[in-house]
Design an enzyme around this catalytic site. Structure first.
Site, PDB file in Angstrom:
ATOM      1  N   LEU A  66      -9.322   0.604   9.597  1.00 51.35           N
ATOM      2  CA  LEU A  66     -10.683   1.495   9.930  1.00 51.35           C
ATOM      3  C   LEU A  66     -10.865   2.573   8.128  1.00 51.35           C
ATOM      4  O   LEU A  66     -12.204   1.768   7.820  1.00 51.35           O
ATOM      5  CB  LEU A  66     -10.163   2.655  10.774  1.00 51.35           C
ATOM      6  CG  LEU A  66     -12.120   3.514  11.007  1.00 51.35           C
ATOM      7  CD1 LEU A  66     -12.857   2.820  11.828  1.00 51.35           C
ATOM      8  CD2 LEU A  66     -11.695   5.006  12.140  1.00 51.35           C
ATOM      9  N   TYR A  93       0.925  -0.680   0.063  1.00 57.08           N
ATOM     10  CA  TYR A  93       0.084   0.371  -0.143  1.00 57.08           C
ATOM     11  C   TYR A  93       0.836   1.736   0.083  1.00 57.08           C
ATOM     12  O   TYR A  93       1.030   1.854  -1.072  1.00 57.08           O
ATOM     13  CB  TYR A  93      -1.343  -0.399   1.216  1.00 57.08           C
ATOM     14  CG  TYR A  93      -2.101   0.882   1.593  1.00 57.08           C
ATOM     15  CD1 TYR A  93      -2.065   2.047   0.750  1.00 57.08           C
ATOM     16  CD2 TYR A  93      -1.694   1.435   2.605  1.00 57.08           C
ATOM     17  CE1 TYR A  93      -3.195   2.871   0.474  1.00 57.08           C
ATOM     18  CE2 TYR A  93      -2.552   2.316   3.531  1.00 57.08           C
ATOM     19  CZ  TYR A  93      -3.099   3.861   1.819  1.00 57.08           C
ATOM     20  OH  TYR A  93      -3.857   4.908   2.094  1.00 57.08           O
ATOM     21  N   GLY A 148      -4.322  -4.118  22.687  1.00 52.10           N
ATOM     22  CA  GLY A 148      -3.372  -3.085  22.291  1.00 52.10           C
ATOM     23  C   GLY A 148      -4.095  -1.139  22.192  1.00 52.10           C
ATOM     24  O   GLY A 148      -2.566  -0.627  21.496  1.00 52.10           O
ATOM     25  N   ARG A 189      -7.101   8.869  16.685  1.00 55.24           N
ATOM     26  CA  ARG A 189      -5.905   8.736  15.795  1.00 55.24           C
ATOM     27  C   ARG A 189      -5.542   9.629  14.161  1.00 55.24           C
ATOM     28  O   ARG A 189      -6.562  10.550  14.542  1.00 55.24           O
ATOM     29  CB  ARG A 189      -6.188   7.092  15.284  1.00 55.24           C
ATOM     30  CG  ARG A 189      -6.335   6.361  15.411  1.00 55.24           C
ATOM     31  CD  ARG A 189      -4.805   5.646  16.429  1.00 55.24           C
ATOM     32  NE  ARG A 189      -4.544   4.432  16.646  1.00 55.24           N
ATOM     33  CZ  ARG A 189      -5.106   4.631  18.091  1.00 55.24           C
ATOM     34  NH1 ARG A 189      -5.228   5.770  18.860  1.00 55.24           N
ATOM     35  NH2 ARG A 189      -4.714   3.214  18.550  1.00 55.24           N
ATOM     36  N   TYR A 245       5.056  -5.706  16.906  1.00 49.07           N
ATOM     37  CA  TYR A 245       5.257  -5.203  15.924  1.00 49.07           C
ATOM     38  C   TYR A 245       5.806  -3.747  16.375  1.00 49.07           C
ATOM     39  O   TYR A 245       7.461  -3.352  15.724  1.00 49.07           O
ATOM     40  CB  TYR A 245       3.884  -4.569  15.279  1.00 49.07           C
ATOM     41  CG  TYR A 245       3.792  -3.856  14.200  1.00 49.07           C
ATOM     42  CD1 TYR A 245       4.292  -3.998  13.257  1.00 49.07           C
ATOM     43  CD2 TYR A 245       3.238  -2.705  14.871  1.00 49.07           C
ATOM     44  CE1 TYR A 245       4.380  -3.334  12.387  1.00 49.07           C
ATOM     45  CE2 TYR A 245       3.281  -1.372  13.306  1.00 49.07           C
ATOM     46  CZ  TYR A 245       3.862  -2.095  12.655  1.00 49.07           C
ATOM     47  OH  TYR A 245       4.286  -1.474  11.275  1.00 49.07           O
ATOM     48  N   PHE A 298       9.439  -1.179   2.552  1.00 45.43           N
ATOM     49  CA  PHE A 298       8.612  -0.623   3.661  1.00 45.43           C
ATOM     50  C   PHE A 298       8.234  -2.730   4.088  1.00 45.43           C
ATOM     51  O   PHE A 298       7.246  -2.202   4.756  1.00 45.43           O
ATOM     52  CB  PHE A 298       8.233  -0.542   2.242  1.00 45.43           C
ATOM     53  CG  PHE A 298       8.039   0.794   2.127  1.00 45.43           C
ATOM     54  CD1 PHE A 298       7.247   1.902   2.934  1.00 45.43           C
ATOM     55  CD2 PHE A 298       8.657   1.202   0.905  1.00 45.43           C
ATOM     56  CE1 PHE A 298       7.434   3.369   2.268  1.00 45.43           C
ATOM     57  CE2 PHE A 298       9.006   2.381   0.214  1.00 45.43           C
ATOM     58  CZ  PHE A 298       8.584   3.331   1.141  1.00 45.43           C
ATOM     59  N   ALA A 299       8.523  -3.854   3.053  1.00 42.68           N
ATOM     60  CA  ALA A 299       8.202  -4.888   3.440  1.00 42.68           C
ATOM     61  C   ALA A 299       8.114  -5.260   4.697  1.00 42.68           C
ATOM     62  O   ALA A 299       9.610  -4.810   5.562  1.00 42.68           O
ATOM     63  CB  ALA A 299       9.287  -5.612   2.677  1.00 42.68           C
ATOM     64  N   ASN A 315       8.356  -9.712  -2.286  1.00 45.75           N
ATOM     65  CA  ASN A 315       7.374 -11.640  -2.377  1.00 45.75           C
ATOM     66  C   ASN A 315       5.627 -11.374  -2.813  1.00 45.75           C
ATOM     67  O   ASN A 315       5.726 -12.676  -2.840  1.00 45.75           O
ATOM     68  CB  ASN A 315       7.801 -12.232  -0.864  1.00 45.75           C
ATOM     69  CG  ASN A 315       6.828 -11.696  -0.125  1.00 45.75           C
ATOM     70  OD1 ASN A 315       6.484 -10.799  -0.023  1.00 45.75           O
ATOM     71  ND2 ASN A 315       7.407 -12.754   0.953  1.00 45.75           N
TER      72      ASN A 315
HETATM   73  N1  UFG Z   1     -11.139   0.616  14.039  1.00 42.37           N
HETATM   74  C1  UFG Z   1     -12.873   0.621  14.847  1.00 42.37           C
HETATM   75  N2  UFG Z   1     -13.392  -0.629  13.166  1.00 42.37           N
HETATM   76  C2  UFG Z   1     -12.375  -1.032  12.418  1.00 42.37           C
HETATM   77  C3  UFG Z   1     -10.935  -0.457  12.783  1.00 42.37           C
HETATM   78  C4  UFG Z   1     -10.218  -0.001  13.317  1.00 42.37           C
HETATM   79  O1  UFG Z   1     -13.418   0.699  15.090  1.00 42.37           O
HETATM   80  O2  UFG Z   1     -12.939  -1.336  12.143  1.00 42.37           O
HETATM   81  C5  UFG Z   1     -10.151   1.394  15.465  1.00 42.37           C
HETATM   82  C6  UFG Z   1      -9.616   0.843  16.250  1.00 42.37           C
HETATM   83  O3  UFG Z   1      -9.176   0.211  16.727  1.00 42.37           O
HETATM   84  C7  UFG Z   1      -8.819   1.786  16.503  1.00 42.37           C
HETATM   85  C8  UFG Z   1      -8.766   2.814  14.803  1.00 42.37           C
HETATM   86  O4  UFG Z   1     -10.087   2.624  14.429  1.00 42.37           O
HETATM   87  O5  UFG Z   1      -8.447   3.284  17.442  1.00 42.37           O
HETATM   88  C9  UFG Z   1      -7.447   2.843  14.104  1.00 42.37           C
HETATM   89  O6  UFG Z   1      -7.310   1.411  13.539  1.00 42.37           O
HETATM   90  P1  UFG Z   1      -6.929   1.152  12.691  1.00 42.37           P
HETATM   91  O7  UFG Z   1      -6.198  -0.796  12.445  1.00 42.37           O
HETATM   92  O8  UFG Z   1      -7.210   2.057  11.245  1.00 42.37           O
HETATM   93  O9  UFG Z   1      -5.457   1.778  12.526  1.00 42.37           O
HETATM   94  P2  UFG Z   1      -3.999   1.455  13.637  1.00 42.37           P
HETATM   95  O10 UFG Z   1      -3.756   2.331  14.682  1.00 42.37           O
HETATM   96  O11 UFG Z   1      -4.290   0.314  14.363  1.00 42.37           O
HETATM   97  O12 UFG Z   1      -3.191   1.258  13.341  1.00 42.37           O
HETATM   98  C10 UFG Z   1      -2.204   1.619  12.411  1.00 42.37           C
HETATM   99  C11 UFG Z   1      -1.281   1.128  11.323  1.00 42.37           C
HETATM  100  C12 UFG Z   1      -0.091   0.149  12.070  1.00 42.37           C
HETATM  101  C13 UFG Z   1       0.019   0.591  13.458  1.00 42.37           C
HETATM  102  C14 UFG Z   1      -0.276   1.510  14.472  1.00 42.37           C
HETATM  103  C15 UFG Z   1       0.599   2.367  15.119  1.00 42.37           C
HETATM  104  O13 UFG Z   1      -2.077   0.125  10.463  1.00 42.37           O
HETATM  105  O14 UFG Z   1       0.207  -0.863  11.522  1.00 42.37           O
HETATM  106  O15 UFG Z   1      -1.342   2.536  13.524  1.00 42.37           O
HETATM  107  O16 UFG Z   1       1.107   2.553  14.737  1.00 42.37           O
HETATM  108  F1  UFG Z   1       1.204  -0.067  14.125  1.00 42.37           F
END
Ligand code: UFG
Length: 323
Positions: A188, A11, A278, A219, A141, A73-74, A32
């Site tokens: 999200l 991405y 987490g 976020r 991670y 990035f990988a 890969n």
């Molecule tokens: N969330 C929902 N519903 C969903 C998906 C996510 O409520 O269907 C919430 C999550 O709980 C979180 C927020 O939306 O509170 C954002 O979630 P994402 O999964 O979109 O992103 P994250 O903040 O968990 O993760 C991102 C990157 C990770 C990285 C992290 C911290 O995707 O790779 O930030 O750097 F590790």
């Protein structure tokens, strides 16, 4: 300048490759295709399908590309998965990454640009988060990315491999050609947009009892084209160190859902679910360092602009990439 890009079919990597090519760089993509897609590799790039687990292959590929810089990035990047399968994260992100560092040192590559994360900080003492906050990751991670950051410092000191590491906040959005398609989607914005596309009946909100104004996690969303711009600025000689990349604005999960409704013009039902393990309540960047020291100027700083570009891409690619 020749740039070697691992994860260039993924991405964020695919958009950085596109930006590099637009800026006149010569690009080799090494991927890969475990998470990436062949169709996401810009046709102007040379493509090598391979895995970082093979030191001889990666050494040959870096040499053949006459790489002067590497964008790395990988990696595996799912917090939840890393809590269940830490070995996958330490093996791929640390041990296999080391094969790339060794290849870079052997080929006397000038610059190493690393894709790091705000997950290296763990729950922050304060927001907005500056680069000097303590790094105390709460999942394998984040720990694996922090370990790689430390290796980079040693390789700079001992091998003269100049590095720059970008700690991304929440990468989002799309360019006209390349967008977000994970084989298993956990993020999200794409999950909320699936409802607008008619591919899901409702979206889920993980946790509504956080200590935030509306109870949902906050976020800092940053457009991938803006991430790409920072990477290119980071190629300048002498630019080294750690940089946060975010907009400095926090949006709650509910605010993201509302913005998706506004942009798509569709009603998006959302159901409250328990917290996801987490997830820190609030992660917001202070990214002034990148602005001041690199001259970084995000072009899509608003959530509306970010979601609009994602929506445009998903409408054009309702099934994502087809490979
Ligand atoms: N969330 C929902 N519903 C969903 C998906 C996510 O409520 O269907 C919430 C999550 O709980 C979180 C927020 O939306 O509170 C954002 O979630 P994402 O999964 O979109 O992103 P994250 O903040 O968990 O993760 C991102 C990157 C990770 C990285 C992290 C911290 O995707 O790779 O930030 O750097 F590790």
């Amino acid at each position: 300048m020749n740039v070697f890009v691992t994860g260039g079919a993924g991405y964020i990597g695919s958009v950085c490759v596109e930006s590099l090519l637009d800026a006149g760089y010569t690009v080799t993509v090494f991927d890969n295709l475990s998470e990436g897609h062949r169709a996401a590799v810009d046709p102007r790039a040379t493509f090598v399908q391979g895995c970082l687990s093979d030191p001889a292959l990666i050494t040959r590929a870096v040499a053949a590309a006459r790489a002067e810089a590497i964008f790395h990035f990988a990696a595996h990047a799912l917090v939840g998965e890393s809590m269940k399968n830490p070995a996958k994260y330490f093996r791929n992100n640390v041990a296999y990454g080391l094969n790339l560092l060794e290849a870079a040192a052997a080929a006397r590559v000038r610059k190493f640009v690393f894709s790091s994360t705000c997950a290296t900080y763990g729950p922050p003492e304060r927001v907005p988060m500056t680069e000097d906050l303590p790094q105390r990751p709460i999942n394998p991670y984040g720990e694996s990315k922090l370990m790689f950051e430390k290796m980079l410092q040693w390789y700079q000191q001992l091998h003269g491999l100049e590095f720059i590491a970008f700690r991304y906040f929440n990468a989002a959005g799309a360019t006209e050609k390349y967008g977000e398609h994970h084989r298993v989607e956990t993020h999200l914005i794409p999950n909320v947009l699936k409802v607008a596309l008619g591919q899901a009946a409702q979206c889920e909100i993980f946790g509504t009892d956080y200590p935030t104004p509306d109870g949902t996690c906050i976020r800092d969303y940053i457009h991938i084209a803006d991430l790409a711009q920072a990477h290119i600025l980071g190629l300048a000689p002498g630019k080294t160190g750690f940089y946060n990349l975010g907009n400095g604005d926090g949006y709650s999960v509910r605010e993201v859902v509302q913005m998706c409704e506004k942009v798509t013009g569709k009603k998006i039902p959302a159901v409250a679910k328990p917290r996801r393990p987490g997830d820190p309540p609030r992660l917001v960047a202070a990214a002034n360092k990148a602005v001041v020291e690199l001259g970084w100027q995000p072009r899509y700083p608003t959530l509306e602009a970010i979601v609009s570009t994602a929506w445009a891409w998903h409408q054009r690619h309702p099934a994502g990439y087809t490979d």
